[in-house]
Design an enzyme around this catalytic site. Structure first.
Site: not given
Ligand code: MG
Length: 265
Positions: A9, A7, A210
């Site tokens: 961001d 991933d 995240d």
């Molecule tokens: Mg993310």
């Protein structure tokens, strides 16, 4: 050999800011020659722009190491027998370019009413208007496939939450009474293309991110291994509650990416 779906961001950078150990982790992957892919639900940027942004935050990256939800949408439509179009697109550069490069004809917003699109493909569009909504709804009501790049309802933007692609999709879904085909994480569609691009068995691939609801859920559902990093949406103070609330259990939880590297060896 392990492979990695990473991933962006909240995992490799935070907006414009580098995340500690992210550049080091990518270098570690390169030194080990472990295959990886930058995998993003963001449909607005082209792979070239994604790579440039990674470089800007200190991470070496090339466009062909990126798979966006826009590219996956184009791949999905070809597989679904919709190659060529015409399609009506609500989206930004990343989506329009992915569709054009894949050979789809894009209908203009003011196309005559009798011109039917085979699909309405929608992502984040910060110039969304009532007129675009009207065209999309007309095409979908007449049988066009409704394809949504990513379901996120909210996007963090300069410290506040702004409406995401999923919120625009909700208005189209409501008016057309048709649910979209969702492409981005946690959809099995983007995961299938990402896994195929890595060329490894899903059970050898780590889904890293995240966000439990997208990155980790997508990985778990696709039969991948999974690592939650506590550098974005999930952090040390909230991750236990988030695991409980989402019911999504990552295989590994790490404070940062080099902790994952140490775990894998
Ligand atoms: Mg993310």
């Amino acid at each position: 050999m392990p492979g990695f779906l990473l991933d962006l961001d909240g995992t490799l950078y935070s907006g414009d800011r580098p995340i500690p150990y992210a550049a080091e982790f990518i270098q570690w992957l390169r030194d080990k020659q472990y295959p990886f892919l930058f995998l993003t639900n963001n449909s607005s940027r082209t792979p070239e722009q994604v790579a440039a942004h990674l470089v800007h935050t200190g991470i070496e990256a090339k466009a062909d190491e990126v798979l966006t939800s826009s590219q996956a949408a184009a791949l999905y439509m070809k597989d679904a027998g919709l190659a060529g179009g015409p399609v009506f697109c609500i989206g930004e550069t990343g989506l329009r370019q992915a569709l054009a490069e894949a050979g789809f004809e894009l209908l203009p917003e003011d196309a005559p009413a009798e011109q039917a699109a085979v699909a309405v493909v929608q992502g984040i569009d910060r110039s969304f208007t009532y007129s675009k909504l009207m065209s999309a709804v007309r095409h979908v009501r007449r049988g066009a496939t409704f394809v949504l790049t990513n379901p996120d309802h909210l996007l963090p933007w300069n410290g506040e939450l702004t409406p995401g692609a999923g919120s625009i999709a909700a208005s189209i879904e409501r008016s057309s009474e048709t649910a979209p085909v969702v492409i981005g994480k946690p959809s099995p569609i983007i995961m299938r293309f990402a896994i195929a691009k890595l060329g490894l068995a899903a059970s050898d691939i780590w889904a890293v991110g995240d966000n439990l609801n997208t990155d980790i859920r997508g990985g778990v559902d696709a039969g991948c291994r999974s690592a939650l990093v506590l550098t974005g949406l999930a952090d040390e103070s909230n991750y236990a509650e988030q695991i409980e609330r989402t019911g999504v259990q990552p295989e590994v939880v790490c404070k940062h990416l080099m902790e994952l590297a140490a775990h894998i060896g």
